[in-house]
Design an enzyme around this catalytic site. Structure first.
Site, mmCIF file in Angstrom:
data_model
loop_
_atom_site.group_PDB
_atom_site.id
_atom_site.type_symbol
_atom_site.label_atom_id
_atom_site.label_comp_id
_atom_site.label_asym_id
_atom_site.label_seq_id
_atom_site.Cartn_x
_atom_site.Cartn_y
_atom_site.Cartn_z
ATOM 1 N N GLY A 1 -65.242 -39.444 -7.792
ATOM 2 C CA GLY A 1 -65.173 -40.684 -8.291
ATOM 3 C C GLY A 1 -64.947 -40.966 -9.679
ATOM 4 O O GLY A 1 -65.447 -41.711 -10.299
ATOM 5 N N SER B 1 -62.160 -41.671 -11.233
ATOM 6 C CA SER B 1 -61.062 -42.332 -11.644
ATOM 7 C C SER B 1 -61.103 -43.833 -12.481
ATOM 8 O O SER B 1 -60.384 -44.315 -12.889
ATOM 9 C CB SER B 1 -60.242 -42.718 -10.384
ATOM 10 O OG SER B 1 -60.813 -43.326 -9.324
ATOM 11 N N ARG B 2 -62.516 -44.260 -12.147
ATOM 12 C CA ARG B 2 -62.831 -45.555 -12.514
ATOM 13 C C ARG B 2 -64.543 -45.325 -13.193
ATOM 14 O O ARG B 2 -65.256 -44.642 -12.691
ATOM 15 C CB ARG B 2 -62.918 -46.569 -11.541
ATOM 16 C CG ARG B 2 -61.434 -46.962 -11.203
ATOM 17 C CD ARG B 2 -61.345 -47.843 -10.254
ATOM 18 N NE ARG B 2 -61.596 -47.750 -8.883
ATOM 19 C CZ ARG B 2 -62.320 -48.449 -7.802
ATOM 20 N NH1 ARG B 2 -62.841 -49.280 -8.270
ATOM 21 N NH2 ARG B 2 -62.492 -47.878 -6.701
ATOM 22 N N SER C 1 -79.462 -44.455 -7.725
ATOM 23 C CA SER C 1 -79.453 -45.652 -8.466
ATOM 24 C C SER C 1 -80.834 -46.414 -8.437
ATOM 25 O O SER C 1 -81.672 -45.725 -7.748
ATOM 26 C CB SER C 1 -78.768 -46.698 -7.284
ATOM 27 O OG SER C 1 -78.980 -48.185 -7.578
ATOM 28 N N TYR D 1 -77.046 -50.500 1.376
ATOM 29 C CA TYR D 1 -76.924 -49.700 0.018
ATOM 30 C C TYR D 1 -78.148 -49.094 -0.327
ATOM 31 O O TYR D 1 -78.148 -48.073 -0.515
ATOM 32 C CB TYR D 1 -76.353 -50.786 -0.762
ATOM 33 C CG TYR D 1 -76.024 -50.157 -2.390
ATOM 34 C CD1 TYR D 1 -74.937 -49.460 -2.456
ATOM 35 C CD2 TYR D 1 -76.704 -50.132 -3.405
ATOM 36 C CE1 TYR D 1 -74.553 -48.781 -3.670
ATOM 37 C CE2 TYR D 1 -76.638 -49.496 -4.444
ATOM 38 C CZ TYR D 1 -75.278 -48.817 -4.523
ATOM 39 O OH TYR D 1 -75.141 -48.461 -5.979
ATOM 40 N N LYS E 1 -78.684 -45.040 -0.767
ATOM 41 C CA LYS E 1 -79.258 -44.553 -2.211
ATOM 42 C C LYS E 1 -80.714 -43.755 -2.012
ATOM 43 O O LYS E 1 -81.049 -42.561 -2.909
ATOM 44 C CB LYS E 1 -79.103 -45.476 -3.370
ATOM 45 C CG LYS E 1 -77.815 -45.901 -3.388
ATOM 46 C CD LYS E 1 -76.922 -44.786 -4.120
ATOM 47 C CE LYS E 1 -75.574 -45.272 -4.393
ATOM 48 N NZ LYS E 1 -75.010 -44.042 -5.251
ATOM 49 N N ILE F 1 -74.835 -51.764 -14.469
ATOM 50 C CA ILE F 1 -73.770 -51.096 -15.177
ATOM 51 C C ILE F 1 -72.479 -51.735 -15.095
ATOM 52 O O ILE F 1 -72.169 -52.139 -13.812
ATOM 53 C CB ILE F 1 -73.420 -49.425 -14.953
ATOM 54 C CG1 ILE F 1 -74.820 -48.785 -14.694
ATOM 55 C CG2 ILE F 1 -72.536 -48.777 -15.936
ATOM 56 C CD1 ILE F 1 -75.571 -48.468 -15.962
HETATM 57 P P1 NDP Z 1 -66.539 -48.045 -8.867
HETATM 58 O O1 NDP Z 1 -66.314 -48.871 -7.912
HETATM 59 O O2 NDP Z 1 -66.206 -48.606 -10.404
HETATM 60 O O3 NDP Z 1 -65.929 -46.557 -8.807
HETATM 61 C C1 NDP Z 1 -66.235 -45.676 -7.461
HETATM 62 C C2 NDP Z 1 -65.540 -44.420 -7.647
HETATM 63 O O4 NDP Z 1 -65.677 -43.772 -6.449
HETATM 64 C C3 NDP Z 1 -63.910 -44.678 -7.818
HETATM 65 O O5 NDP Z 1 -63.594 -43.266 -8.484
HETATM 66 C C4 NDP Z 1 -63.728 -44.424 -6.423
HETATM 67 O O6 NDP Z 1 -62.073 -43.840 -6.100
HETATM 68 C C5 NDP Z 1 -64.545 -43.355 -5.657
HETATM 69 N N1 NDP Z 1 -64.927 -43.719 -4.494
HETATM 70 C C6 NDP Z 1 -65.348 -44.636 -3.750
HETATM 71 N N2 NDP Z 1 -65.056 -44.260 -2.461
HETATM 72 C C7 NDP Z 1 -65.031 -43.021 -2.210
HETATM 73 C C8 NDP Z 1 -64.590 -42.103 -1.186
HETATM 74 N N3 NDP Z 1 -64.856 -42.574 0.205
HETATM 75 N N4 NDP Z 1 -64.236 -40.836 -1.412
HETATM 76 C C9 NDP Z 1 -64.072 -40.396 -2.585
HETATM 77 N N5 NDP Z 1 -64.457 -41.259 -3.585
HETATM 78 C C10 NDP Z 1 -64.749 -42.450 -3.496
HETATM 79 O O7 NDP Z 1 -68.218 -47.839 -8.794
HETATM 80 P P2 NDP Z 1 -69.332 -47.356 -10.008
HETATM 81 O O8 NDP Z 1 -68.677 -46.473 -11.029
HETATM 82 O O9 NDP Z 1 -69.883 -48.726 -10.341
HETATM 83 O O10 NDP Z 1 -70.187 -46.306 -9.310
HETATM 84 C C11 NDP Z 1 -70.274 -45.190 -9.410
HETATM 85 C C12 NDP Z 1 -71.589 -44.552 -8.620
HETATM 86 O O11 NDP Z 1 -72.633 -45.090 -9.422
HETATM 87 C C13 NDP Z 1 -71.589 -45.276 -7.273
HETATM 88 O O12 NDP Z 1 -72.255 -44.217 -6.534
HETATM 89 C C14 NDP Z 1 -72.488 -46.194 -7.163
HETATM 90 O O13 NDP Z 1 -73.390 -46.488 -6.078
HETATM 91 C C15 NDP Z 1 -73.484 -45.870 -8.378
HETATM 92 N N6 NDP Z 1 -74.024 -46.988 -9.255
HETATM 93 C C16 NDP Z 1 -73.573 -47.893 -9.830
HETATM 94 C C17 NDP Z 1 -74.133 -48.963 -10.571
HETATM 95 C C18 NDP Z 1 -73.394 -49.927 -11.158
HETATM 96 O O14 NDP Z 1 -73.910 -50.860 -11.567
HETATM 97 N N7 NDP Z 1 -72.044 -50.130 -11.267
HETATM 98 C C19 NDP Z 1 -75.625 -48.922 -10.603
HETATM 99 C C20 NDP Z 1 -76.430 -47.752 -9.923
HETATM 100 C C21 NDP Z 1 -75.524 -46.682 -9.301
HETATM 101 P P3 NDP Z 1 -60.957 -44.830 -6.164
HETATM 102 O O15 NDP Z 1 -60.622 -45.013 -7.438
HETATM 103 O O16 NDP Z 1 -59.945 -43.926 -5.453
HETATM 104 O O17 NDP Z 1 -61.092 -46.007 -5.017
#
Ligand code: NDP
Length: 262
Positions: free
Chosen positions: A10, A12-13, A153, A166, A170, A199
């Protein structure tokens, strides 16, 4: 001496991208994964990571696949090892939020299965596959002692009844981190549980107002949203070996969210 190699799911973003950039800054070659590599992603997604990573003069390999799908996951492992021959740091970051927040009394089996498949089963078996190879690296004598980071998380131990699946995914992932820490200790492979708080990413964008309000009201000690860079820096600290004697540690990157107050 070769660069250490980090595989970040993950990337990419959001948080994964922040981690990739911080690790590149610290001299890691990066394997970054996303679900797919469309032309649009090439322009603004993983390839934006590439531009930043290039600044630090390290190598970057983008891979595509759904970590919740067995065939994709196995292919990702093969391609990762084909790229560099070893993985020194695995960061299990990829994950999803809910398509729709529903009360625990109403939520669906379909949503539960989706969350468990992507957030728990995927990283569990990816780690199993990579850990077995890391053990091989250790036995063969390696330049870098491997390590594994799970991005879980604050929801691992904070109950939200309108997104229970969710939280359950986690909490399960945090237990996976503990269990892999126990099993891999004899090989010197440290495992860490990094728990981000609130975040600013695509995942939290739909609930910006809700969290703006909570932060203004004092839910965090540090009164601001966290950034992907905050999480990236924590992971870089672990990767650099500054937490060598702390396998199994839980590290919250949450602005003081969990400090009990009276
Ligand atoms: P984003 O939605 O911004 O990014 C998610 C990333 O995971 C993307 O790169 C996406 O790829 C990839 N992804 C999603 N589904 C799949 C899949 N089935 N297989 C492979 N890759 C996948 O999320 P965040 O950056 O916010 O979150 C990242 C991690 O941090 C997650 O595990 C989230 O639960 C955890 N988290 C986030 C918090 C927050 O406040 N944002 C807080 C606590 C934990 P693609 O671009 O191709 O979709």
């Amino acid at each position: 001496m070769r660069n250490p190699v980090a595989m970040i799911t993950g990337a990419s973003r959001g948080i994964g991208r922040g981690i990739a950039i911080e690790l590149a800054r610290h001299g890691y070659d990066i394997i970054g994964t996303a679900t797919r590599l469309t032309p649009e992603d090439r322009e603004r997604g993983l390839f934006e990571v590439r531009e930043r990573v290039d600044e630090f003069g390290v190598r970057f390999v983008p891979l595509a696949g759904d970590i919740g799908e067995t065939a994709d996951r196995n292919r990702l492992v093969e391609e990762a090892f084909a790229a560099f021959g070893h993985v020194d740091l695995l960061v299990n970051n990829a994950g999803v939020g809910l398509l729709q927040r529903l009360d625990i009394l109403e939520t669906t089996e379909e949503s539960f299965d989706r969350l468990i498949r992507i957030n728990l089963k995927g990283p569990f078996f990816l780690t199993q596959a990579i850990a077995n190879r890391m053990i091989g690296q250790v036995k063969a004598g390696t330049s870098y002692v491997p390590a594994i980071v799970f991005i879980t998380s604050i929801s691992s131990n904070t109950a939200s009844p309108n997104r229970a699946e969710y939280c359950v995914s986690k909490a399960g992932l945090s237990m996976a981190a503990q269990t892999f820490a126990v099993r891999l200790a004899e090989f010197g492979i440290n495992v860490y549980d990094v728990r981000p708080g609130i975040i600013a990413t695509d995942m939290t964008a739909p609930v910006t107002e809700k969290y703006d309000k909570l932060i203004a009201e004092g839910v965090l000690l540090q009164k601001r949203w966290g950034t992907p860079e905050d999480v990236g820096k924590a992971v870089a600290g672990l990767a650099k070996g500054y937490f060598q004697y702390s396998t199994g540690a839980v590290i919250e990157v949450g602005g003081g969210f969990s400090v009990l107050r009276l």
